[in-house]
Structure formats: structure tokens, C-alpha cells
Design an enzyme around this catalytic site. Structure first.
Site, PDB file in Angstrom:
ATOM      1  N   GLU A  63       0.845  -1.202   0.000  1.00  0.00           N
ATOM      2  CA  GLU A  63       0.000   0.000   0.000  1.00  0.00           C
ATOM      3  C   GLU A  63       0.877   1.249   0.000  1.00  0.00           C
ATOM      4  O   GLU A  63       2.017   1.218   0.464  1.00  0.00           O
ATOM      5  CB  GLU A  63      -0.848   0.050   1.283  1.00  0.00           C
ATOM      6  CG  GLU A  63      -1.903  -0.983   1.426  1.00  0.00           C
ATOM      7  CD  GLU A  63      -2.632  -0.868   2.759  1.00  0.00           C
ATOM      8  OE1 GLU A  63      -2.137  -0.165   3.670  1.00  0.00           O
ATOM      9  OE2 GLU A  63      -3.703  -1.480   2.894  1.00  0.00           O
ATOM     10  N   ARG A  77     -14.501  -9.322  14.996  1.00  0.00           N
ATOM     11  CA  ARG A  77     -14.662  -9.769  16.390  1.00  0.00           C
ATOM     12  C   ARG A  77     -15.048  -8.570  17.244  1.00  0.00           C
ATOM     13  O   ARG A  77     -15.001  -7.429  16.775  1.00  0.00           O
ATOM     14  CB  ARG A  77     -13.340 -10.329  16.913  1.00  0.00           C
ATOM     15  CG  ARG A  77     -12.280  -9.243  17.042  1.00  0.00           C
ATOM     16  CD  ARG A  77     -10.958  -9.710  17.585  1.00  0.00           C
ATOM     17  NE  ARG A  77     -10.075  -8.586  17.847  1.00  0.00           N
ATOM     18  CZ  ARG A  77      -9.336  -7.979  16.937  1.00  0.00           C
ATOM     19  NH1 ARG A  77      -9.371  -8.371  15.690  1.00  0.00           N
ATOM     20  NH2 ARG A  77      -8.563  -6.950  17.260  1.00  0.00           N
TER      21      ARG A  77
END
Ligand code: MV4
Length: 518
Positions: free
Chosen positions: A214, A310
Site C-alpha cells: 500500500e 470480532r
């Protein structure tokens, strides 16, 4: 900020009766507390090192998993499923860490006839893989950090992608998380060695050497959006958390809301996060991470980074500003209940800050400091929450993350929350081991922190300076509130609760003194 709540037939609701918590420490206690409030029976699991742990005593039943090492206990999916079978549990809450983002475990729960309190394995795979999540972001039209969306086949491809987006770049493990396996590359000459190192670390740490690349955002802010999605297409965003105060990719302080995210930017990030989750059929609690490359003002750009499938350690700061119990809502969503409100019903109140209390010698390389806690005093009072997993006499094991507790302070403004946290830290006494409580005083009394002039590299820069060199000026309003707290505490011990005690120092005089000390 998005959100859709279709009608749901009552038949779709399947109440859960007994929940096994496949975790330990403070999050196991946190889930047990929510289960108890809902009248659900609880099953704890424990390793030999946790035989005397609080979560074992707090649950209705407890089952031994095996020896202390996580690989022989909390990561043993087969033994955990066997405990669920033997106890007659009908659901498993994974907490965070351990198996909480393991798609195979989520699917094994379902195959065993258990409800996994979290997303499906398929949704976990689609959004938990960093490259698949970036592809999903493209399909959903969500801005992401420029770079590759698939693993790099070889060094030539890495060179080509880096050349297209321009240096500096960041190499990342597709199966990684929390910054592990990341490599900053500032020039092409460094790329070959960094690429080889990132791939081998990824293979070693995550069982997959897949690495992507990136554009490196320099000094961004790390902003994450909390999501909650039911099993009927309903999904809402619950505001953001700022997690820029990190050390070596370990979050140290989290807060909600961010001091720099405007309502307009919050709405746009929330809509993007909801769109991403719905595109992958995501359900239950989840967090979408973004980078904001600037001051967070209206119209500011944001970039999708990754998604955490999560419940996160820092969920309490969101709970305190929204007034919601996220663990309770996870359980209710897992029972098939529709979200009871729309996005328009979500409102944020005040400001919350969380400090992660660790058994570590923060002044000597953050060396973990396991050992026996010989005495413990935890702070309390208005706007103070302690999610703790330890007690006086507890032997902090060396096999697991040495987090003892989370200390959270809530106030009407950020300044009030900071001052309340400073007061709470004064009341946090742990003997027998070293902790990082002193680190938070250093951070919260720093002028740049108090002015929210922070970014993802700020803490490392602060720690690189000798303590005496940094004379951050604590804004007088924070010093005054903190001083009033101490003054009230002191006068409470002498019986007269006055802010301007003749014998003592007035809050403002204390503030001046406080101001002068730094
Ligand atoms: C980045 C970044 C800057 N540019 N990616 C860190 C952990 C993971 N959640 C993503 N992280 C980052 N990814 C690009 N392209 C900055 C972070 C980052 C960070 C990086 C170095 C040191 C501390 C950090 C704290 C938060 C986020």
C-alpha cells in the site's frame, strides 16, 4: 449513517440457554457478566495456569482445557468443543484473540450444533483477509489506501505496484493483523530485502506468506468504526474510536469519539462501514478500520484499511458514549433478534478514554513483568469503569498477554474525561509486579495529547524523548479539574469537601502549581 431494520418473524428467534466462553481474563469475566444479566448459564474453560482465575470462579461451570501454553489450551478448538458437548452449552462466545477470528472454528461450532456468537465463517473469510477485504471495499465503492488488492506474486510485481503508487510504501501480510509483518519501504533500493522479510515473517506468523503493498500514509490518524449487524439485514454504526496512541502496533490508549472527526465525516465513515459489512453478509459485532490523513474536518478524505471480525478490547469506550452493552447485544443478535433501533436512534454522549493496564516495566523496554500481585486497589467513582481480570494474590502467568485490566473514564467533554482518568490513575495501586500505570500519567499530562495533536507515530516520538526534556504544558482547565478531584479527595479524608479549603490549596491555585511544574 445507513442502517435498515426489516420486520422479523418471531419464529426466527432461538433463545440461548447456556453459553461457553472460550477465553480468559477480563473479557471472559465481561461476557459472563452479560450472560448473567440475561439469565444465561455460563461455562468457563481454563488452562492449568488459570485454575485460580476469576473467570473460573465466576462461571456456573468450569472445564479444564490442558497445560498453560495457549497452543495446548485456549487454541485447542477440539478440546473446547468437547467441553461444550460435555456441558450441554448451546453457544460459544470467543471473546477477542485466540480463536475469535478463526473461520474454521466458527464453522466447527456450527457443525457441532452450537451457535457461534460472532459472524459466519464465510463472512469472516471475506472480510478478515486483508486482500479480500480490499477487493470487497472496491466492489462496495469504499475509498481505500492505494495499492494492490491481491497478494504480490513476486518482487517484479512489487516493484511495479510501488512504482505506480510512489514511495514510501507499506508491505503487509494478507493474513496478518495488528501491524505484525508490516514493513515500511522508503525507496526501491530497500524493496527486495523488505519483501523477502515480510513474506517470511508472514509465513512464520500466520501460515501464509501472502504479502500486499500500500501507499504509506505518513502521520495518519487511526480511526475505527464499531458496527453491529443482526441476522435480518439490519446493520448500524455506533460511532468511531480513535486508536492512534499505539506502541509497536499495540494499542495503548483508545478514546471515543475522536477529537478530530466531525459529525459529517463520522456519517460518511459509518455509511461506508455499514455498506462493506452488508456487502459480505456480515453479522454480529465488527470493527472497520480507517486512516484519516489530516485533521478530520468536514469533507476530509478517509481510507479503508482493514476489518476486525470480532468484538475488540476497546469496546467499552463505545459502550460508555452510546449507553449500549455490546456483549449483551451480541448475544441477542446471535439469538436471531432484530436490532431494536435504526441508525437515527444512535446518539453519542460525552467522551470516554481507555487505558490498558499491563504487567510490564514500561521504563525498561516494556519488559513483561509476570508475577504475584501482592496487593491491589482499583479506582472507582463517578464515570470510572474497571474491567479487570485479576485480584490480590493472583499470579500473573507469563504464557499470555500481560494485560491485567482496562481502566475507562467517561466525562462530559474530552478534558473532563482526561482529568477523571488522571484522578483514577492516582487511585490505581498494584504491588508485587511492575505496571504501566505511570506511562498513562506521562501521556495524559502531555500538552500535545491534551490538545489531541496526535497521530500513529506520536507515542513513539514521546517515548524517544527523555522524560525531563518534554515539558508539555497541561492546559489549565484539565489541571483545574484534576486538582479539584485531588482537593475533594483530600478534603473527603479530612471530612470537609470544599474546593477552596483554607488549609489546602484551591483548585485554581493547584492548577497554577500544576501548570508551573511542567
Ligand atoms: C498503515 C499506516 C499507514 N499507511 N497503512 C497499523 C496496524 C494495522 N491496523 C494498520 N496499521 C497501519 N497501517 C498505511 N498504508 C499506519 C498504520 C498504523 C500504524 C503504523 C505504524 C505505527 C503505528 C501505527 C498505529 C496505527 C496505525
Amino acid at each position: 449513517m445507513g442502517g435498515y431494520n426489516p420486520p422479523v418473524s418471531i419464529g426466527a428467534i432461538r433463545p440461548l440457554r447456556k453459553i461457553l466462553i472460550a477465553n480468559r481474563g477480563e473479557i471472559a469475566l465481561r461476557v459472563i457478566r452479560a450472560c448473567r444479566e440475561l439469565g444465561k448459564a455460563t461455562v468457563a474453560v481454563y488452562s492449568d495456569a488459570d485454575r485460580g482465575a476469576l473467570h473460573v470462579a465466576a462461571a456456573d461451570e468450569a472445564y479444564r482445557l490442558g497445560p498453560a501454553p495457549a497452543s495446548e489450551s485456549y487454541l485447542r478448538a477440539d478440546v473446547i468443543l468437547d467441553a461444550a458437548r460435555r456441558s450441554g452449552a448451546d453457544a460459544i462466545h470467543p471473546g477477542y484473540g485466540f480463536l475469535s477470528e478463526n473461520a474454521a472454528f466458527a464453522e466447527a461450532c456450527v457443525a457441532a450444533g452450537l451457535k457461534f456468537i460472532g459472524p459466519s465463517g464465510a463472512a469472516m473469510r471475506a472480510l478478515g483477509s486483508k486482500t479480500l477485504a480490499r477487493q470487497a471495499a472496491d466492489r462496495a465503492g469504499i475509498p481505500r489506501v492505494p495499492g494492490s488488492v491481491t497478494g504480490l506474486k513476486n518482487l517484479d510485481e512489487a516493484r511495479r505496484v510501488a512504482g505506480e503508487i510512489g514511495y514510501p510504501v507499506m508491505l503487509k501480510a494478507a493474513a496478518g493483523g495488528g501491524g505484525k509483518g508490516m514493513r515500511m519501504v522508503h525507496a526501491e533500493a530497500e524493496l527486495a530485502s523488505a519483501f523477502a522479510a515480510a513474506a517470511s515473517e508472514a509465513e512464520r506468523s500466520f501460515g501464509s506468506g501472502e504479502v500486499y503493498l500500500e501507499k504509506l500514509l505518513v502521520r495518519p490518524r487511526h480511526i475505527e468504526i464499531q458496527l453491529l449487524a443482526d441476522e435480518h439485514g439490519g446493520c448500524i454504526s455506533l460511532g468511531e474510536r480513535e486508536c492512534s496512541v499505539q506502541r509497536r502496533h499495540q494499542k495503548v490508549i483508545e478514546e471515543a469519539p475522536s477529537a478530530v472527526v466531525s459529525a459529517e465525516l463520522r456519517a460518511r465513515m459509518g455509511e461506508a462501514a455499514v455498506r462493506l459489512a452488508l456487502s459480505a453478509g456480515y453479522t454480529n459485532a465488527g470493527t472497520v478500520e480507517f486512516l484519516v490523513d489530516g485533521a478530520g474536518s468536514p469533507g476530509e478524505a478517509f481510507y479503508f484499511l482493514e476489518m476486525n471480525t470480532r468484538l475488540q478490547v476497546e469496546h467499552p469506550v463505545t459502550e460508555l458514549v452510546t449507553g449500549l452493552d455490546l456483549v449483551r447485544l451480541q448475544i441477542e443478535v446471535a439469538e436471531g433478534r432484530p436490532l431494536p433501533w435504526t441508525q437515527a436512534d444512535v446518539s453519542l454522549r460525552g467522551h470516554a478514554i481507555e487505558c490498558r493496564i499491563y504487567a510490564e516495566d514500561w521504563e525498561n523496554g516494556f519488559m513483561p513483568w509476570p508475577g504475584r500481585i501482592t496487593s491491589l486497589t482499583e479506582p472507582q467513582g463517578p464515570g470510572i469503569r474497571v474491567d479487570s481480570g485479576v485480584y490480590a494474590g493472583w499470579m500473573v502467568p507469563l504464557e499470555y498477554d500481560p494485560m491485567l485490566a482496562k481502566l475507562i473514564a467517561h466525562g462530559s467533554t474530552r478534558e473532563a474525561a482526561v482529568a477523571r482518568m488522571l484522578g483514577a490513575l492516582e487511585g490505581y495501586k498494584v504491588a508485587g509486579i511492575k505496571t504501566n500505570v505511570g506511562l498513562f500519567r506521562r501521556i495524559l499530562e502531555d500538552g500535545e495529547f491534551c490538545r489531541a495533536e496526535i497521530d500513529t507515530g506520536w507515542l513513539e516520538r514521546l517515548l524517544d524523548q527523555p522524560a525531563s526534556a518534554k515539558q508539555g504544558q497541561v492546559p489549565v482547565e484539565i489541571a483545574a479539574i484534576a486538582a479539584a478531584y485531588f482537593s475533594a479527595q483530600a478534603s473527603r479524608s479530612t471530612g470537609s469537601a470544599k474546593l477552596d479549603d483554607a488549609e489546602g490549596e484551591s483548585a485554581w491555585a493547584l492548577a497554577g502549581r500544576h501548570e508551573g511544574l511542567r
